[in-house]
Design a protein around this motif. Structure first.
Motif, PDB file in Angstrom:
ATOM      1  N   ALA A  74      36.796  24.819  35.596  1.00 41.93           N
ATOM      2  CA  ALA A  74      35.474  25.380  35.299  1.00 41.93           C
ATOM      3  C   ALA A  74      34.842  24.556  34.195  1.00 41.93           C
ATOM      4  O   ALA A  74      35.542  23.919  33.388  1.00 41.93           O
ATOM      5  N   THR A  75      33.511  24.587  34.143  1.00 42.93           N
ATOM      6  CA  THR A  75      32.773  23.889  33.089  1.00 42.93           C
ATOM      7  C   THR A  75      31.888  24.879  32.350  1.00 42.93           C
ATOM      8  O   THR A  75      31.116  25.617  32.979  1.00 42.93           O
ATOM      9  N   LEU A 128      39.309  30.267  37.214  1.00 46.08           N
ATOM     10  CA  LEU A 128      38.706  30.181  35.885  1.00 46.08           C
ATOM     11  C   LEU A 128      37.229  30.512  36.007  1.00 46.08           C
ATOM     12  O   LEU A 128      36.534  29.953  36.866  1.00 46.08           O
ATOM     13  N   THR A 129      36.758  31.406  35.143  1.00 46.31           N
ATOM     14  CA  THR A 129      35.354  31.788  35.153  1.00 46.31           C
ATOM     15  C   THR A 129      34.823  31.744  33.729  1.00 46.31           C
ATOM     16  O   THR A 129      35.441  32.287  32.809  1.00 46.31           O
ATOM     17  N   VAL A 130      33.681  31.085  33.555  1.00 43.36           N
ATOM     18  CA  VAL A 130      33.038  31.049  32.240  1.00 43.36           C
ATOM     19  C   VAL A 130      32.233  32.315  32.055  1.00 43.36           C
ATOM     20  O   VAL A 130      31.414  32.686  32.906  1.00 43.36           O
ATOM     21  N   ALA A 131      32.475  33.007  30.942  1.00 45.72           N
ATOM     22  CA  ALA A 131      31.758  34.243  30.616  1.00 45.72           C
ATOM     23  C   ALA A 131      31.256  34.129  29.183  1.00 45.72           C
ATOM     24  O   ALA A 131      31.956  34.498  28.238  1.00 45.72           O
ATOM     25  N   GLY A 132      30.057  33.575  29.015  1.00 51.17           N
ATOM     26  CA  GLY A 132      29.518  33.382  27.678  1.00 51.17           C
ATOM     27  C   GLY A 132      30.329  32.364  26.900  1.00 51.17           C
ATOM     28  O   GLY A 132      30.462  31.213  27.298  1.00 51.17           O
ATOM     29  N   ALA A 133      30.915  32.819  25.792  1.00 48.96           N
ATOM     30  CA  ALA A 133      31.663  31.914  24.926  1.00 48.96           C
ATOM     31  C   ALA A 133      33.162  31.944  25.184  1.00 48.96           C
ATOM     32  O   ALA A 133      33.940  31.488  24.359  1.00 48.96           O
ATOM     33  N   THR A 176      42.975  38.127  40.805  1.00 45.74           N
ATOM     34  CA  THR A 176      42.832  36.806  41.414  1.00 45.74           C
ATOM     35  C   THR A 176      41.535  36.108  41.054  1.00 45.74           C
ATOM     36  O   THR A 176      41.462  34.884  41.062  1.00 45.74           O
ATOM     37  N   GLY A 177      40.486  36.866  40.782  1.00 43.94           N
ATOM     38  CA  GLY A 177      39.189  36.286  40.463  1.00 43.94           C
ATOM     39  C   GLY A 177      38.455  37.165  39.475  1.00 43.94           C
ATOM     40  O   GLY A 177      38.801  38.332  39.273  1.00 43.94           O
ATOM     41  N   ALA A 178      37.419  36.612  38.841  1.00 41.37           N
ATOM     42  CA  ALA A 178      36.694  37.349  37.810  1.00 41.37           C
ATOM     43  C   ALA A 178      35.214  37.009  37.854  1.00 41.37           C
ATOM     44  O   ALA A 178      34.807  35.913  38.255  1.00 41.37           O
ATOM     45  N   ALA A 179      34.403  37.979  37.440  1.00 41.78           N
ATOM     46  CA  ALA A 179      32.966  37.797  37.285  1.00 41.78           C
ATOM     47  C   ALA A 179      32.515  38.735  36.174  1.00 41.78           C
ATOM     48  O   ALA A 179      33.291  39.557  35.686  1.00 41.78           O
ATOM     49  N   VAL A 180      31.260  38.624  35.770  1.00 40.10           N
ATOM     50  CA  VAL A 180      30.731  39.465  34.692  1.00 40.10           C
ATOM     51  C   VAL A 180      29.473  40.159  35.181  1.00 40.10           C
ATOM     52  O   VAL A 180      28.591  39.531  35.783  1.00 40.10           O
TER      53      VAL A 180
END
Length: 343
Positions: free
Chosen positions: A72-73, A117-122, A153-157
């Protein structure tokens, strides 16, 4: 900041109707079937194995000890996160360092391999299914582990709360203040990833090869659509669409979410698997594991238009893109490191 406008409805309606059918959700813990399921015990599609590389990978290759499992970036600062197995850890690379030789990452040890991998803010959200845990990693390398029973297995916000797809519990859990509740289930055979589009959660079921709406407030799995014959990965774009790779049939599918409709089915031979979206250029980067290639498609029009195609490291299961620099990073699932490409 660019202004987004709606794209025209996409073509391939007849072909889509033949391959994607509505699926009804239902309550209960039993395995769900539908009228077009042709085998009793379906198996989830996986990345086709890659041949030995015969062409040098484009760009530069950075050695990594282990198999890459996810990437992830963080677009705000360009940090590239690379999840690696055996030993399980996340490597955090500085954007500028990736352009030079032998970059030194910040290493964050994990309790088990991260599948996503999931980017959630900081911070980064890294589900660890083998340990029933969610690893939360700040972009400077601090780790906090939260229990998440059900094989996440996966993530989101959504509205500041983390949503987790829970494979073993066949549903989507809401993680709020460290507590995983409620878990919304019913109608799924597996919950393998979750994304949020225009405030609407969508869950991917690899066993049913389908995507389903998730009603968080009503605590219900809503309408679903078949996503080809072997859906594997899901990503969103800036036009409120959900892209799904149909690895088994070799296709790229695009769904709208209001309502949930198939808008596009585009054939992509070669073992289509991993995806990443460049929001500045509207490029969807797709890996082809059976060919050791990565392809960049312009997705602004009525069908994807190929703009780039590069040879990669072996078994390119993972890809991420830095929308600020256009830099693409591909990860090898067979220990050949990460590949850095600047189109």
């Amino acid at each position: 900041m660019r202004t987004r406008t709606s794209l025209p409805k996409l073509t391939f309606a007849a072909l889509a109707a033949a391959l994607v059918v509505p699926l009804a959700a239902c309550s209960g813990e039993e395995e769900v079937t539908d009228e077009l399921q042709v085998i009793d015990n379906p198996t989830a599609a996986t990345a086709p194995p890659s041949p030995e590389t015969t062409t040098a990978p484009e760009g530069s290759v950075i050695d990594v000890d282990g198999d890459v499992t996810a990437m992830a970036t963080a677009q705000e600062n360009g940090a590239v996160a690379v999840a690696v197995a055996d030993p399980a850890r996340v490597l955090l690379y500085d954007r500028d360092a990736l352009a030079g030789p032998d970059p030194e990452p910040t290493v964050v040890e994990l309790p088990g391999p991260a599948e996503d991998l999931t980017v959630a803010g900081a911070e980064l959200l890294a589900p660890v299914p083998s340990e029933n845990a969610l690893a939360r990693i700040t972009l400077d390398g601090e780790l906090r582990v939260t229990p998440a029973k059900g094989e996440p297995t996966g993530a989101a916000v959504l509205d500041g709360r983390a949503l987790l797809s829970l494979r073993d519990r066949k549903g989507v859990g809401v993680l709020d203040d460290g507590r995983l509740e409620p878990v919304i289930a019913g109608g799924l055979n597996s919950a393998d990833d979750v994304v949020v589009v225009d405030g609407k959660p969508i869950v991917l079921d690899r066993l049913r090869s389908a995507v389903f709406e998730v009603d968080i407030e009503g605590q219900d799995i809503g309408v679903g659509l078949r996503a080809g014959q072997g859906a594997t990965n899901v990503v969103t774009d800036d036009y409120d669409r959900v892209f799904v790779t149909d690895t088994r049939s070799g296709g790229l599918l695009a769904f709208s979410v209001d309502p949930l409709l198939l808008r596009q089915l585009y054939p992509v031979p070669g073992g289509v698997y991993g995806m990443a979206y460049d929001s500045e250029r509207d490029l969807l980067w797709v890996t082809l594991t059976a060919r050791n290639e990565v392809v960049g498609f312009d997705v602004r029009g009525e069908e994807p238009t190929e703009r780039y195609r590069y040879p990669t490291v072996r078994q390119p299961d993972s890809v991420t893109v830095d929308s600020e620099t256009s830099r693409v990073v591909v990860g090898s699932a067979t220990g050949e490191g990460i590949q850095v490409i600047t189109p």
